[in-house]
Scaffold this motif. Structure first.
Motif, PDB file in Angstrom:
ATOM      1  N   THR A  65       4.086  -2.298  -6.578  1.00  0.00           N
ATOM      2  CA  THR A  65       3.586  -0.923  -6.584  1.00  0.00           C
ATOM      3  C   THR A  65       3.931  -0.228  -5.278  1.00  0.00           C
ATOM      4  O   THR A  65       4.120  -0.872  -4.249  1.00  0.00           O
ATOM      5  CB  THR A  65       2.056  -0.883  -6.774  1.00  0.00           C
ATOM      6  N   TRP A  66       3.997   1.113  -5.320  1.00  0.00           N
ATOM      7  CA  TRP A  66       4.260   1.898  -4.108  1.00  0.00           C
ATOM      8  C   TRP A  66       3.864   3.349  -4.351  1.00  0.00           C
ATOM      9  O   TRP A  66       3.674   3.776  -5.477  1.00  0.00           O
ATOM     10  CB  TRP A  66       5.725   1.773  -3.691  1.00  0.00           C
ATOM     11  N   GLY A  67       3.704   4.084  -3.231  1.00  0.00           N
ATOM     12  CA  GLY A  67       3.320   5.493  -3.324  1.00  0.00           C
ATOM     13  C   GLY A  67       1.933   5.758  -2.764  1.00  0.00           C
ATOM     14  O   GLY A  67       1.508   5.142  -1.784  1.00  0.00           O
ATOM     15  N   TRP A  68       1.229   6.674  -3.412  1.00  0.00           N
ATOM     16  CA  TRP A  68      -0.098   7.119  -2.970  1.00  0.00           C
ATOM     17  C   TRP A  68      -1.126   6.001  -3.121  1.00  0.00           C
ATOM     18  O   TRP A  68      -1.188   5.339  -4.150  1.00  0.00           O
ATOM     19  CB  TRP A  68      -0.496   8.337  -3.795  1.00  0.00           C
ATOM     20  N   ASN A  69      -1.967   5.809  -2.099  1.00  0.00           N
ATOM     21  CA  ASN A  69      -2.861   4.646  -2.108  1.00  0.00           C
ATOM     22  C   ASN A  69      -4.279   4.961  -1.639  1.00  0.00           C
ATOM     23  O   ASN A  69      -5.047   4.062  -1.324  1.00  0.00           O
ATOM     24  CB  ASN A  69      -2.269   3.539  -1.216  1.00  0.00           C
ATOM     25  N   GLN A  70      -4.631   6.234  -1.603  1.00  0.00           N
ATOM     26  CA  GLN A  70      -5.944   6.578  -1.043  1.00  0.00           C
ATOM     27  C   GLN A  70      -7.108   6.118  -1.919  1.00  0.00           C
ATOM     28  O   GLN A  70      -8.224   5.991  -1.434  1.00  0.00           O
ATOM     29  CB  GLN A  70      -6.022   8.089  -0.812  1.00  0.00           C
ATOM     30  N   ARG A  71      -6.867   5.906  -3.200  1.00  0.00           N
ATOM     31  CA  ARG A  71      -7.935   5.479  -4.095  1.00  0.00           C
ATOM     32  C   ARG A  71      -7.773   4.020  -4.528  1.00  0.00           C
ATOM     33  O   ARG A  71      -8.381   3.598  -5.511  1.00  0.00           O
ATOM     34  CB  ARG A  71      -7.967   6.385  -5.333  1.00  0.00           C
ATOM     35  N   GLY A  72      -6.960   3.273  -3.809  1.00  0.00           N
ATOM     36  CA  GLY A  72      -6.724   1.882  -4.194  1.00  0.00           C
ATOM     37  C   GLY A  72      -5.774   1.747  -5.364  1.00  0.00           C
ATOM     38  O   GLY A  72      -5.759   0.710  -6.040  1.00  0.00           O
ATOM     39  N   THR A  73      -4.950   2.775  -5.617  1.00  0.00           N
ATOM     40  CA  THR A  73      -4.098   2.783  -6.801  1.00  0.00           C
ATOM     41  C   THR A  73      -2.929   1.799  -6.737  1.00  0.00           C
ATOM     42  O   THR A  73      -2.265   1.579  -7.745  1.00  0.00           O
ATOM     43  CB  THR A  73      -3.533   4.195  -7.042  1.00  0.00           C
ATOM     44  N   LEU A  74      -2.678   1.210  -5.576  1.00  0.00           N
ATOM     45  CA  LEU A  74      -1.571   0.263  -5.476  1.00  0.00           C
ATOM     46  C   LEU A  74      -2.008  -1.176  -5.720  1.00  0.00           C
ATOM     47  O   LEU A  74      -1.177  -2.080  -5.760  1.00  0.00           O
ATOM     48  CB  LEU A  74      -0.887   0.385  -4.103  1.00  0.00           C
ATOM     49  N   GLY A  75      -3.302  -1.407  -5.868  1.00  0.00           N
ATOM     50  CA  GLY A  75      -3.768  -2.740  -6.237  1.00  0.00           C
ATOM     51  C   GLY A  75      -3.921  -3.717  -5.107  1.00  0.00           C
ATOM     52  O   GLY A  75      -4.044  -4.926  -5.326  1.00  0.00           O
ATOM     53  N   HIS A  76      -3.888  -3.223  -3.869  1.00  0.00           N
ATOM     54  CA  HIS A  76      -4.181  -4.076  -2.721  1.00  0.00           C
ATOM     55  C   HIS A  76      -4.905  -3.218  -1.684  1.00  0.00           C
ATOM     56  O   HIS A  76      -4.837  -1.987  -1.735  1.00  0.00           O
ATOM     57  CB  HIS A  76      -2.920  -4.718  -2.141  1.00  0.00           C
ATOM     58  N   PRO A  77      -5.640  -3.835  -0.761  1.00  0.00           N
ATOM     59  CA  PRO A  77      -6.465  -3.054   0.162  1.00  0.00           C
ATOM     60  C   PRO A  77      -5.666  -1.953   0.850  1.00  0.00           C
ATOM     61  O   PRO A  77      -4.590  -2.224   1.397  1.00  0.00           O
ATOM     62  CB  PRO A  77      -6.943  -4.107   1.170  1.00  0.00           C
ATOM     63  N   PRO A  78      -6.163  -0.734   0.795  1.00  0.00           N
ATOM     64  CA  PRO A  78      -5.441   0.375   1.436  1.00  0.00           C
ATOM     65  C   PRO A  78      -5.352   0.196   2.950  1.00  0.00           C
ATOM     66  O   PRO A  78      -6.360   0.205   3.639  1.00  0.00           O
ATOM     67  CB  PRO A  78      -6.278   1.602   1.079  1.00  0.00           C
ATOM     68  N   THR A  79      -4.147  -0.012   3.428  1.00  0.00           N
ATOM     69  CA  THR A  79      -3.935  -0.070   4.875  1.00  0.00           C
ATOM     70  C   THR A  79      -3.434   1.274   5.378  1.00  0.00           C
ATOM     71  O   THR A  79      -3.659   1.631   6.525  1.00  0.00           O
ATOM     72  CB  THR A  79      -2.920  -1.166   5.221  1.00  0.00           C
ATOM     73  N   THR A  80      -2.744   1.996   4.498  1.00  0.00           N
ATOM     74  CA  THR A  80      -2.282   3.341   4.808  1.00  0.00           C
ATOM     75  C   THR A  80      -2.522   4.223   3.594  1.00  0.00           C
ATOM     76  O   THR A  80      -2.730   3.733   2.482  1.00  0.00           O
ATOM     77  CB  THR A  80      -0.780   3.349   5.149  1.00  0.00           C
ATOM     78  N   LYS A  81      -2.500   5.534   3.796  1.00  0.00           N
ATOM     79  CA  LYS A  81      -2.720   6.468   2.683  1.00  0.00           C
ATOM     80  C   LYS A  81      -1.577   6.437   1.688  1.00  0.00           C
ATOM     81  O   LYS A  81      -1.776   6.669   0.504  1.00  0.00           O
ATOM     82  CB  LYS A  81      -2.921   7.877   3.236  1.00  0.00           C
ATOM     83  N   THR A  82      -0.375   6.168   2.176  1.00  0.00           N
ATOM     84  CA  THR A  82       0.786   6.053   1.299  1.00  0.00           C
ATOM     85  C   THR A  82       1.639   4.875   1.744  1.00  0.00           C
ATOM     86  O   THR A  82       1.624   4.497   2.919  1.00  0.00           O
ATOM     87  CB  THR A  82       1.654   7.333   1.321  1.00  0.00           C
ATOM     88  N   GLU A  83       2.361   4.287   0.812  1.00  0.00           N
ATOM     89  CA  GLU A  83       3.279   3.195   1.117  1.00  0.00           C
ATOM     90  C   GLU A  83       4.619   3.509   0.470  1.00  0.00           C
ATOM     91  O   GLU A  83       4.694   3.688  -0.744  1.00  0.00           O
ATOM     92  CB  GLU A  83       2.714   1.861   0.628  1.00  0.00           C
TER      93      GLU A  83
END
Length: 397
Positions: A65-83
């Protein structure tokens, strides 16, 4: 002599990259189809483009997964807002994922054993988690679920689909279940446990838009329910439906696939013809300069004769894939999401050029990249393409 297909394949991306959703390692937008280099060593068999994030499924069942991650949408602990680079979803590394979906800000996946998983935003119960009891005795839903966890544990799932704030699954026995917030927030109380959609049996495939749903039955009849403000249900009006109703104007057609965008819908016939309906703004239906919404399905004449085998619908654009591996995109063109090299909005399907160098292991520089799968997101597009060598001329002696 038939062409020979090499084993080399690429995951391609174009359009908006402001949230890292192109996977290029930066946040720039791309006007042309470009390879995601970090995925070249994996055999990716499917991709999904969300509104602001992306995912890829490998043949061995690994999920990236990659992209926007502010809501945990990438499936791993949010370290940054986007990946901006694809990352392995480690929580699912011990299962073989076979299909997945991205909603407004939550994701679903299903493994080869029919077990479903969910992660991301959960304030409307869209991840299917039961409310937690607080110290004062009241119950509340967790807002975000950053690590994928089982959902719908009592169901044996065949396909998952995700809407703006709700989830839909097709089970192995051909039934459809749903949970979350199926209408725009505020219209109805959310449901965090799966509820059977009444009136649907022997369902073949499902598709979900922002707040509308499609189900194609094995008998070839297409049903729809949900919001209908732009005619996306194909019922000839704009009345919402809380229960499935047959889509009009498709009798006599052998339907083989369906797709739903944010507020528009498409279906595909066995003859490779495309029918579209719903919101027509920006030309996303493919009817040329006509930007009006359609209340019932109409044939996309501008794709007639192209032998389409897949259509993907995004928020405001669509892409059709031909049997011989060409892509035609149409709709809103800003941010380069149409892949033409020009940010032009058009209702006329135009071919997406796949002008990339041949793979290093190719025996010939003569050939072309043929698309095998396409996925439209909110403002970006993903595709899988395979190199096909041109056959060597045979001697006439």
């Amino acid at each position: 002599m038939a062409s020979t297909e090499s084993t080399s394949s690429l995951v391609l991306a174009w359009g908006s990259g402001e949230d890292g959703q192109l996977g290029m390692g930066n946040w720039e937008e791309m006007d042309w189809a470009s390879p995601i280099k970090s995925l070249e060593k994996y055999n990716v068999t499917a991709v999904v483009a969300g509104s602001r994030n992306s995912l890829a499924i490998c043949e061995d069942g690994r999920l990236f997964t990659w992209g926007w991650n502010q809501r945990g949408t990438l499936g791993h602990p949010p370290t940054t807002k986007t990946e901006s680079k694809p990352g392995l979803v480690k929580a699912l590394s011990d299962v073989k994922i076979v299909q997945a979906a991205i909603g407004g800000w939550h994701c679903l996946a299903v493994d080869d054993q029919g077990r479903a998983y969910a992660w991301g935003g959960n304030e409307y119960g869209q991840c299917g988690e039961e409310p937690e009891r607080k110290e004062d005795g009241t119950k509340a839903l967790r807002r975000d679920i950053a690590i994928p966890q089982r959902c719908a544990p009592k169901l044996s799932v065949r396909q998952v689909a995700a809407g703006g704030t709700h989830s839909v699954v097709l089970t192995q026995d051909g039934h459809v279940w749903t949970w979350g917030q199926p209408w725009p927030p505020g219209d109805i109380t959310q449901i965090s446990t799966p509820v059977l959609v009444q009136g649907l049996e022997r369902v073949q495939v499902i598709a979900v838009g922002a707040f509308h749903n499609l189900a194609l039955l094995e008998d070839g009849i297409l049903w729809a329910w949900g919001n209908n403000e732009y005619g996306q249900l194909g019922t000839g009006d704009t009345q919402p439906r809380s229960q499935p109703i047959p889509v009009q104007g498709l009798s006599g057609l052998l339907l083989v696939d369906i797709a739903a965008g944010g507020w528009h819908s498409t279906t595909l016939t066995a003859d490779g013809e495309v029918y579209a309906w719903g919101r027509g703004e920006h030309g996303r239906l493919g009817f040329g300069d006509d930007k009006s919404s359609k209340m019932v399905p109409q044939k996309v004449q501008l794709l007639a004769g192209e032998d389409i085998i897949q259509v993907s619908c995004g928020g405001t654009h669509s892409v059709a894939l031909t049997r011989d591996g060409r892509l035609y995109s149409y709709g809103r063109g800003d941010h380069g999401r149409l892949g033409y090299g020009r940010k032009v909005t058009t209702g006329h399907p135009m071919e997406v050029p796949l002008k990339l160098p041949p793979p290093k292991n190719s025996n010939s520089s003569n050939g072309n990249w043929c698309a095998k799968f396409v996925a439209c997101g909110g403002r970006h597009t993903l595709a899988i393409a395979t190199w096909v060598d041109e056959p060597k001329p045979t001697s006439s002696i």
